[in-house]
Design an enzyme around this catalytic site. Structure first.
Site, PDB file in Angstrom:
ATOM      1  N   GLU A  16       0.806  -1.226   0.000  1.00 11.64           N
ATOM      2  CA  GLU A  16       0.000   0.000   0.000  1.00 11.64           C
ATOM      3  C   GLU A  16       0.838   1.276   0.000  1.00 11.64           C
ATOM      4  OE1 GLU A  16      -3.029  -0.032   3.023  1.00 11.64           O
ATOM      5  OE2 GLU A  16      -3.798  -1.984   2.428  1.00 11.64           O
ATOM      6  N   GLU A  69      -5.023  -8.559   1.443  1.00 14.66           N
ATOM      7  CA  GLU A  69      -5.637  -8.123   2.695  1.00 14.66           C
ATOM      8  C   GLU A  69      -7.126  -7.910   2.488  1.00 14.66           C
ATOM      9  OE1 GLU A  69      -4.043  -4.764   4.796  1.00 14.66           O
ATOM     10  OE2 GLU A  69      -1.978  -5.366   4.410  1.00 14.66           O
TER      11      GLU A  69
HETATM   12  C1  FCB Z   1      -4.133  -1.855   5.803  1.00 14.30           C
HETATM   13  C2  FCB Z   1      -2.729  -2.136   6.291  1.00 14.30           C
HETATM   14  C3  FCB Z   1      -2.656  -3.168   7.383  1.00 14.30           C
HETATM   15  C4  FCB Z   1      -3.779  -2.998   8.383  1.00 14.30           C
HETATM   16  C5  FCB Z   1      -5.106  -2.939   7.681  1.00 14.30           C
HETATM   17  C6  FCB Z   1      -6.289  -2.826   8.604  1.00 14.30           C
HETATM   18  O1  FCB Z   1      -4.178  -0.589   5.239  1.00 14.30           O
HETATM   19  O2  FCB Z   1      -1.915  -2.554   5.216  1.00 14.30           O
HETATM   20  O3  FCB Z   1      -1.393  -3.088   7.982  1.00 14.30           O
HETATM   21  O4  FCB Z   1      -3.552  -1.873   9.143  1.00 14.30           O
HETATM   22  O5  FCB Z   1      -5.113  -1.852   6.789  1.00 14.30           O
END
Ligand code: FCB
Length: 472
Positions: free
Chosen positions: A166, A376
């Site tokens: 990210e 994620e």
């Molecule tokens: C993302 C991050 C991760 C965590 C989630 C909830 O943006 O990459 O580390 O904080 O959100």
């Protein structure tokens, strides 16, 4: 409703990151990262929480891998702490740091769990920040060296690699709104940081290709935005276009197409002339990739507002923390963010799995033939053990169920999705929110370090074991 079957070989995993779980902040030669400095600065994190101890995973990784193995997970995505393996961000490796990741990887492989390594999940060595951080070009060159050092040490046992996690957050929350480390608030620096992260990704990909066997796969994890205009008016659609450029195309442009889009350059012309982009940078950022990894939690709803330089800044319910500084250079006074209707998680993020299907289709179109992963997805809820010590989290099960159905839809529609990594394996240090926001499928009692799989962990273990999503 029938069960949904996923393709054979689909990888079921969970995700974590170094600073959020490891602890052992000053052990075995590790030096501070920007997150150590930031979390130790009063007022920066909820309750002054830091990652000094976190889940103490540095000492407990064997137990944590055993837990994953009991849950039958096929993959585990973790990140390497740069300042643990190359303490000042330059120069020789710290063997003790590399040994930790070697042992972790061996433990995973012995348990039959595929390791997926992220080189950078936001913990820049403080010394590199002191030399200017991501707005400085040299940081990208340092990152390419660091990538080589990690690949030299772990390339014989890890097949799946991602460069950055990210980069939007690193650039725009770190240097724009300042809610993430290093906490700086200059819109021009945020754009410079974004460019140097693009360059860092490209140069590191080249380092990895030099060192790793041809069978290795090099990927990037992005958090593209699913942006929705609040109405169908031309103005609101233009607001969505602006945010799409700043949230997503600022990275996918260089990385996937070797360019910055004209509208992005025009929208930000009052902030920077982009003269930090040197000849050859866009070609360097544009490397063939073996996979694109999508992180997705919630969509964004935006509308246009009349620019009013003297009036108050428009509403910013973008889910990225409270700050008087905007993480949206050039859009801060012309775009308003809105809370979509409907249910929300403990982060205040609205639940809308359609955004995930939409983003998977987008990458399928933009990068034809490149496999996709979800690295994620997950939800925070206020989970606490009941009187019998069990943790029931039906809301998380519903959230993950809905999003897996959204992934399945994309697969049915022909998108090549290879795996899903749930955020997160266990409750951990949720950045500026500290330990109060629990994303784990395993509950962690931070006073005792006791781990308790929540009902979602048992449910997810079943999905992973069978490759089927049962009707809820
Ligand atoms: C993302 C991050 C991760 C965590 C989630 C909830 O943006 O990459 O580390 O904080 O959100």
């Amino acid at each position: 409703v029938a069960d949904l079957r996923f393709p054979p070989g689909f990888m079921w995993g969970s995700s974590t990151s170094s600073y959020q779980i490891e602890g052992a902040a000053a052990e075995d030669g590790r030096t501070p990262s920007i997150w150590d400095t930031f979390s130790h600065t009063p007022g920066r994190t909820e309750g002054g929480d830091t990652g000094d101890v976190a889940c103490d995973h540095y000492h407990r990784f064997r137990d944590d891998v055993a837990l994953m193995s009991q849950l039958g997970l096929g993959g585990y995505r973790f990140s390497v702490s740069w300042s643990r393996v190359q303490p000042t961000g330059r120069g020789p490796a710290e063997q003790r740091g590399l040994d930790f990741y070697r042992s972790l990887t061996d433990e995973l492989l012995e348990a039959g769990i595929t390791p997926v390594l992220t080189l950078y999940h936001w913990d820049l060595p403080q010394e590199l920040e002191d030399a200017g951080g991501w707005p400085e070009r040299d940081t990208a060159l340092r990152f390419a060296d660091y990538a080589r050092l990690v690949a030299d040490a772990l390339g014989d046992r890890i097949k799946l690699w991602t460069t950055l996690n990210e980069p939007w957050c690193s650039a725009f929350l770190g240097y724009g709104s300042g809610v993430h480390a290093p906490g700086r608030t200059d819109p021009a620096d945020a754009l410079r940081a974004a460019h140097h992260l693009n360059l860092a990704h490209g140069l590191a990909t080249q380092s990895l290709r030099d060192v790793l066997p041809a069978s290795a796969e090099v990927m990037i994890s992005l958090n593209p935005a699913a942006v929705r205009p609040r109405s169908d008016s031309a103005e609101d659609r233009d607001a969505a276009r602006r945010i799409d450029a700043l949230a997503t195309r600022v990275f996918t442009g260089p990385m996937l197409h070797g360019r910055y889009d004209e509208d992005l350059l025009a929208d930000t012309a009052r902030i920077t002339d982009w003269s930090f982009v040197q000849d050859g940078d866009l070609a360097a950022a544009h490397q063939p990739l073996d996979g694109i990894c999508v992180n997705y939690y919630t969509p964004s709803v935006v509308s246009a507002v009349e620019p009013d330089e003297d009036g108050p800044a428009p509403e910013r319910r973008d889910g990225h923390g409270a700050s008087e500084h905007s993480p949206w250079p050039g859009a801060d006074r012309v775009v308003a963010f809105h809370q979509p209707p409907g249910e929300q998680t403990a982060m205040g993020w609205s639940i809308d799995s359609g955004g995930l299907t939409e983003l998977l289709h987008r990458f399928h179109r933009e990068a034809p033939g490149v496999p996709l992963y979800i690295t994620e997805n997950g939800a925070a809820y206020a989970d606490e053990p009941d009187s019998e010590g069990r943790v029931h989290d039906p809301d998380r099960i519903a959230y993950v169920h809905e999003h897996l159905a959204a992934v399945h839809r994309a697969v049915e529609e022909g998108v090549d999705v290879r795996g899903y990594f749930l955020w997160s394996l266990m409750d951990n240090f949720e950045w500026a929110y500290g330990y109060g926001k629990r994303f784990g499928i395993v509950h962690v009692d931070f006073a005792t370090q006791v781990r308790t799989p929540k009902s979602s962990a048992h449910w997810y273990a079943d999905v992973a074991r069978t490759g089927r999503l049962p009707a809820l």
